[in-house]
Design a protein around this motif. Structure first.
Motif, PDB file in Angstrom:
ATOM      1  N   ASP A  86       8.899   5.270 -14.036  1.00 11.20           N
ATOM      2  CA  ASP A  86      10.184   5.863 -13.657  1.00 11.20           C
ATOM      3  C   ASP A  86      10.026   7.306 -13.185  1.00 11.20           C
ATOM      4  O   ASP A  86      10.913   7.838 -12.509  1.00 11.20           O
ATOM      5  N   HIS A  87       8.914   7.942 -13.558  1.00 12.93           N
ATOM      6  CA  HIS A  87       8.709   9.354 -13.229  1.00 12.93           C
ATOM      7  C   HIS A  87       7.782   9.551 -12.038  1.00 12.93           C
ATOM      8  O   HIS A  87       7.454  10.689 -11.681  1.00 12.93           O
ATOM      9  N   ALA A  88       7.350   8.473 -11.403  1.00 11.82           N
ATOM     10  CA  ALA A  88       6.436   8.561 -10.265  1.00 11.82           C
ATOM     11  C   ALA A  88       7.197   9.019  -9.009  1.00 11.82           C
ATOM     12  O   ALA A  88       8.424   8.948  -8.951  1.00 11.82           O
ATOM     13  N   PRO A  89       6.490   9.493  -7.990  1.00 11.72           N
ATOM     14  CA  PRO A  89       7.152   9.955  -6.763  1.00 11.72           C
ATOM     15  C   PRO A  89       7.958   8.839  -6.097  1.00 11.72           C
ATOM     16  O   PRO A  89       7.511   7.688  -6.021  1.00 11.72           O
ATOM     17  N   ALA A  90       9.150   9.193  -5.591  1.00 14.71           N
ATOM     18  CA  ALA A  90      10.002   8.220  -4.903  1.00 14.71           C
ATOM     19  C   ALA A  90      10.986   8.945  -4.014  1.00 14.71           C
ATOM     20  O   ALA A  90      11.367  10.088  -4.285  1.00 14.71           O
ATOM     21  N   TYR A  91      11.398   8.269  -2.935  1.00 14.57           N
ATOM     22  CA  TYR A  91      12.477   8.754  -2.085  1.00 14.57           C
ATOM     23  C   TYR A  91      13.463   7.623  -1.873  1.00 14.57           C
ATOM     24  O   TYR A  91      13.244   6.488  -2.322  1.00 14.57           O
ATOM     25  N   GLU A 148       0.834  -1.195   0.000  1.00 10.22           N
ATOM     26  CA  GLU A 148       0.000   0.000   0.000  1.00 10.22           C
ATOM     27  C   GLU A 148       0.874   1.252   0.000  1.00 10.22           C
ATOM     28  O   GLU A 148       1.815   1.368   0.792  1.00 10.22           O
ATOM     29  N   ASP A 149       0.558   2.174  -0.884  1.00 11.30           N
ATOM     30  CA  ASP A 149       1.334   3.412  -1.052  1.00 11.30           C
ATOM     31  C   ASP A 149       2.812   3.111  -1.309  1.00 11.30           C
ATOM     32  O   ASP A 149       3.681   3.897  -0.975  1.00 11.30           O
ATOM     33  N   ASN A 150       3.092   1.995  -1.935  1.00 12.50           N
ATOM     34  CA  ASN A 150       4.467   1.576  -2.230  1.00 12.50           C
ATOM     35  C   ASN A 150       4.435   0.616  -3.427  1.00 12.50           C
ATOM     36  O   ASN A 150       4.643  -0.586  -3.285  1.00 12.50           O
ATOM     37  N   GLY A 158       2.578   6.301  -3.748  1.00 16.38           N
ATOM     38  CA  GLY A 158       1.425   6.513  -4.609  1.00 16.38           C
ATOM     39  C   GLY A 158       0.961   5.218  -5.232  1.00 16.38           C
ATOM     40  O   GLY A 158       0.984   4.150  -4.600  1.00 16.38           O
ATOM     41  N   THR A 159       0.578   5.268  -6.510  1.00 13.71           N
ATOM     42  CA  THR A 159       0.036   4.082  -7.185  1.00 13.71           C
ATOM     43  C   THR A 159       0.767   3.722  -8.477  1.00 13.71           C
ATOM     44  O   THR A 159       0.616   2.635  -8.991  1.00 13.71           O
ATOM     45  N   SER A 160       1.598   4.627  -8.999  1.00 15.86           N
ATOM     46  CA  SER A 160       2.242   4.408 -10.289  1.00 15.86           C
ATOM     47  C   SER A 160       3.625   3.775 -10.118  1.00 15.86           C
ATOM     48  O   SER A 160       4.367   4.104  -9.189  1.00 15.86           O
ATOM     49  N   THR A 161       3.970   2.872 -11.049  1.00 13.23           N
ATOM     50  CA  THR A 161       5.309   2.263 -11.074  1.00 13.23           C
ATOM     51  C   THR A 161       6.214   2.919 -12.112  1.00 13.23           C
ATOM     52  O   THR A 161       7.306   2.426 -12.378  1.00 13.23           O
TER      53      THR A 161
END
Length: 362
Positions: free
Chosen positions: A67-72, A35-37, A62-65
């Motif tokens: 390469d441009h989706a949010p990540a830390y 969830e959220d990952n 979020g929900t997208s995999t």
């Protein structure tokens, strides 16, 4: 009686072989989406002075995999040489870019500091490698420094890709994917960047010559025993491509086909500390899929490869973006994407597999 003994041997041999393989290879950690990952990918390792191993990876939210989706950048620790890992994530670098931060390279510098490289992505035309340093064993990090300042565009630096030469020079190879009009293109222009002051400032090397139609992407570099630098390159045409530098990464030879059969997928090469040989991890297939995941050893600086063995062979698997790390206990840790095509988790799952260095030669 002899028939009974022969039958027992036939039954025991596969069992013994399976147990030997289990002892030589262990899945130590699997980071599954939740969830959220939606995705966990592109990480690297560093051994700390207290013996713990830190693995930092790209943790998407979020929900997208994409390469441009949010990540830390998140971290997990091991206190037993990579056999077991902490259960929860520690935030290493918050999301800085307008899109994300991703694709980690960790490096112990000759001056003792730890270097953390990653991509800061603002848009599909703005992606730059960044560097942070730690002088307290990854407890805190310096402010980020951009590694490319002479050009603008979308630059890809894969995980586990930055090296320090014997001379002390830091060296990376990057792929620039944007054209003059700002559009993203698959065939990248390859460049090297280097620093002679431990990452404070960076200079560009010459573009890698490519007068062919071969698509080049996601390069990596390794220092050879004769002082040359070998660049290995994800490429079209069924093989990894190579380029060489005689001046520590400032200029490069025209690309040439290697003997490494490969789809359009990145490979990783590192030097085995206990023997001085090269370890190659890649997709050994003439097809398009990123399976199997194979290891091989070269005793002649990449001219030939032997001890070829699959460590992942699921025909529905998707294995790539490998980080190679050698432990003090003479094991090797491999961190890599290990998704499944039918479940559409291609880049969403990350595995950490532990092997003994001796087993690389079996």
């Amino acid at each position: 009686m002899r028939k009974t003994i022969k039958l027992l041997c036939c039954l025991l041999l596969p069992f013994l072989a399976a147990n030997q393989a289990t002892a030589q290879q262990q899945l130590a950690l699997q980071l599954n989406p939740g969830e959220d990952n939606p995705r966990n990918s592109e990480g690297d390792f560093i051994t700390l002075k207290n013996g713990r191993i830190l693995f930092v990876y790209s943790r998407y939210t979020g929900t997208s995999t994409s390469d441009h989706a949010p990540a830390y950048l998140a971290g997990r620790y091991s206190s037993d040489g990579g056999k077991t890992w902490t259960k929860t994530d520690e935030v290493i670098v918050e999301k800085e870019g307008d899109m994300n931060v991703m694709s980690v390279s960790l490096l112990r510098l000759q001056n003792g500091k730890i270097a953390l490289f990653y991509l800061k992505k603002n848009s599909e035309t703005d992606c730059i490698p960044m560097l942070r340093l730690s002088d307290d064993e990854a407890k805190t990090w310096s402010a980020p420094v951009p590694c490319i300042t002479d050009k603008k565009g979308y630059f890809v630096l894969n995980n586990n890709r930055v090296i320090q030469l014997k001379s002390g020079r830091l060296l990376m190879a990057v792929a620039k994917h944007t054209t003059v009009d700002g559009k993203w293109q698959g065939k990248a222009n390859l460049y090297s960047y280097f620093s002679d002051d431990n990452g404070a400032t960076w200079k560009p090397g010459a573009e890698v010559p490519n007068t062919t139609d071969i698509v080049t992407q996601e390069p990596g570099v390794i220092e050879l025993k004769d002082g040359r630098i070998m660049m290995f390159i994800r490429a079209s045409g069924g093989y990894q491509q190579l380029s060489y530098s005689n001046d520590k990464g400032e200029t490069w030879s025209h690309i040439e086909k290697s003997n490494i059969q490969s789809p359009l997928s990145p490979a990783s090469i590192a030097r085995i500390p206990s023997t001085g040989d090269l370890l190659l991890v890649w997709n050994n297939t003439p097809g398009k899929d990123r399976t199997p995941l194979t290891i091989a050893v070269s005793k002649d600086e990449g001219k030939t490869w032997q001890h070829v063995r699959n460590i992942e062979s699921d025909p529905q698997g998707w294995y790539c973006y490998i980080a190679i790390h050698f432990t003090k206990k003479k094991d090797v840790l491999l961190g890599y994407c290990a998704g499944n095509r039918p479940r559409r988790t291609h880049l969403s799952v990350t595995n950490i597999t532990r092997l003994s260095q001796k087993s690389l030669y079996k």
